[in-house]
Design a protein around this motif. Structure first.
Motif, PDB file in Angstrom:
ATOM      1  N   THR A   1      12.195   7.008   6.456  1.00 55.69           N
ATOM      2  CA  THR A   1      10.629   7.306   5.841  1.00 55.69           C
ATOM      3  C   THR A   1      10.675   8.113   4.483  1.00 55.69           C
ATOM      4  O   THR A   1      10.337   7.809   3.605  1.00 55.69           O
ATOM      5  CB  THR A   1       9.710   7.953   6.772  1.00 55.69           C
TER       6      THR A   1
ATOM      7  N   LYS B   1      14.521  10.141   8.124  1.00 54.14           N
ATOM      8  CA  LYS B   1      15.591   9.845   7.035  1.00 54.14           C
ATOM      9  C   LYS B   1      15.053   8.449   6.289  1.00 54.14           C
ATOM     10  O   LYS B   1      14.835   8.436   5.045  1.00 54.14           O
ATOM     11  CB  LYS B   1      16.853   9.775   7.313  1.00 54.14           C
TER      12      LYS B   1
ATOM     13  N   GLN C   1      17.710   5.664  16.576  1.00 64.80           N
ATOM     14  CA  GLN C   1      18.787   4.677  16.399  1.00 64.80           C
ATOM     15  C   GLN C   1      18.185   3.265  15.626  1.00 64.80           C
ATOM     16  O   GLN C   1      18.721   2.072  15.932  1.00 64.80           O
ATOM     17  CB  GLN C   1      19.573   4.234  17.479  1.00 64.80           C
ATOM     18  N   THR C   2      17.177   3.528  15.002  1.00 68.04           N
ATOM     19  CA  THR C   2      16.629   2.337  14.269  1.00 68.04           C
ATOM     20  C   THR C   2      17.380   1.780  13.223  1.00 68.04           C
ATOM     21  O   THR C   2      17.705   0.783  13.065  1.00 68.04           O
ATOM     22  CB  THR C   2      14.987   2.700  13.619  1.00 68.04           C
ATOM     23  N   THR C   3      18.061   2.734  12.390  1.00 74.71           N
ATOM     24  CA  THR C   3      18.875   2.444  11.425  1.00 74.71           C
ATOM     25  C   THR C   3      20.505   2.385  11.878  1.00 74.71           C
ATOM     26  O   THR C   3      20.815   3.272  12.474  1.00 74.71           O
ATOM     27  CB  THR C   3      18.975   3.592  10.120  1.00 74.71           C
TER      28      THR C   3
ATOM     29  N   ASP D   1       3.462  18.060   8.478  1.00 72.53           N
ATOM     30  CA  ASP D   1       2.060  17.633   8.780  1.00 72.53           C
ATOM     31  C   ASP D   1       1.656  18.010  10.187  1.00 72.53           C
ATOM     32  O   ASP D   1       0.501  18.136  10.610  1.00 72.53           O
ATOM     33  CB  ASP D   1       1.805  16.169   8.456  1.00 72.53           C
TER      34      ASP D   1
END
Ligand code: GTP
Ligand code: MG
Length: 296
Positions: A23, A21, A41-43, A125
């Motif tokens: 990125t 999300k 859970q970075t954000t 990709d």
């Protein structure tokens, strides 16, 4: 001056953790606003990224990955997702080619939305054409969204086309924010996020999840910005780990963060980092409020 009517609206970027999300939001806005790591859970916040044109304004909202809340911090994170969905004129529901669809909470919630839902299959990709086609068929059947777009946010594949679709679907409306505004968050927020990104990258297991960063001082001088930030951990043992042997670990975090901040602010940075124990801050409503988390 443009002849076209002015369009503006809110585009909510939601989905499970780690699907890309942030990125995607950075790719759509063309700036590194949201931090990105390979950890879930970075954000933790709703972060707006505003894209302005002569006759349009798109207000993207990057949001925390949707999870079942386990403690008060999670509840606040999920409330950010909820309000972002409530504001949305268009929903970007991000999935990736790895996602296992073992629980349907999110899908049920989205089916009540009465705005267009564009379902994105990210990270193509890393998939074959056949795998992508399978996913398209799966989501068509399972959710029947307004549109499905296979993309690669990381490689900017399909992002242009997605933007064109958003522009077409956007309602006619005057701008919501001044046209030179890029985000709703203050500079200090990006400072703390950059430090958090380096913590996520440098420590293992529960350490990143036990850390929160507060900028105590942000002083902009003519040719340098002087910053003092405090990293909160939940226990004394974690403080030792974050600082590391002879302070080496913390020094590394500081150096990496400073390089990114100098890029972000286009200015020399002096960064001073401290570690403090704020016991069980993730479940402490008062501390959570101080750290900018509310559960409304
Ligand atoms: N191969 C590939 N990797 C991607 C792509 N988009 C994102 N990633 C990677 O996926 C990981 C997670 O990306 P984020 O953008 O942080 O994901 P997120 O959905 O914001 O995650 P949370 O904030 O934790 O909910 C990072 O390692 C990214 O580099 C893509 O198109 N292709
Ligand atoms: Mg994110």
């Amino acid at each position: 001056m443009s002849e076209n009517p002015h369009k503006a609206g809110f585009v909510s970027i939601v989905g499970k953790p780690n699907v890309g999300k942030s990125t995607l939001m950075n790719a759509l806005v063309g700036e590194k606003l949201s931090i990105i790591t390979s950890k879930a859970q970075t954000t933790r916040h709703r972060i707006m990224g505003i894209l302005n044109g002569d006759d349009f304004q798109i207000v993207y909202s990057d949001t925390p990955g949707i999870i079942k809340p386990q403690y008060a911090l999670h509840e606040s994170m999920m409330s950010f997702v909820r309000t972002s969905l409530e504001d949305a004129d268009i929903i970007l529901f991000v999935t990736d080619i790895y996602e296992k669809h073992d629980e349907d909470d999110v899908i049920k919630r989205l089916q009540h939305a009465n705005v267009p839902i564009l379902l994105l299959i990210n990270k193509i990709d890393q998939a074959t054409e056949e795998e992508v086609n399978e996913k398209v068929a799966y989501w068509q059947e399972k959710m029947n969204p307004t549109e499905i777009h296979p993309i690669s946010a990381l490689h900017n594949f399909g992002v242009e086309q997605l933007f064109a679709r958003l522009l077409a679907l956007l309602p006619e409306h005057p701008a919501f924010y001044p046209k030179d505004e890029l985000t709703d968050k203050p500079e200090r927020f990006f400072v703390s996020e950059i430090i958090r990104e380096k913590i996520l990258l440098n420590y293992k297991k529960e350490i990143p999840y036990s850390c929160e960063v507060v900028v105590e001082e942000f002083k902009e001088e003519e040719d340098i910005i002087r910053i003092r930030a405090e990293i909160s951990v939940e226990r004394k043992s974690q403080k030792g780990i974050v600082i590391g042997h002879k302070g080496e670990a913390l020094k590394k975090v500081g150096t990496q963060a400073r390089v990114d901040m100098e890029q972000f602010f286009q200015k020399k940075i002096f960064l001073d980092l401290y570690v403090r124990v704020n016991e069980n801050w993730r479940t402490d409503q008062k501390l959570l409020r101080r750290f900018g988390y509310s559960s409304e």
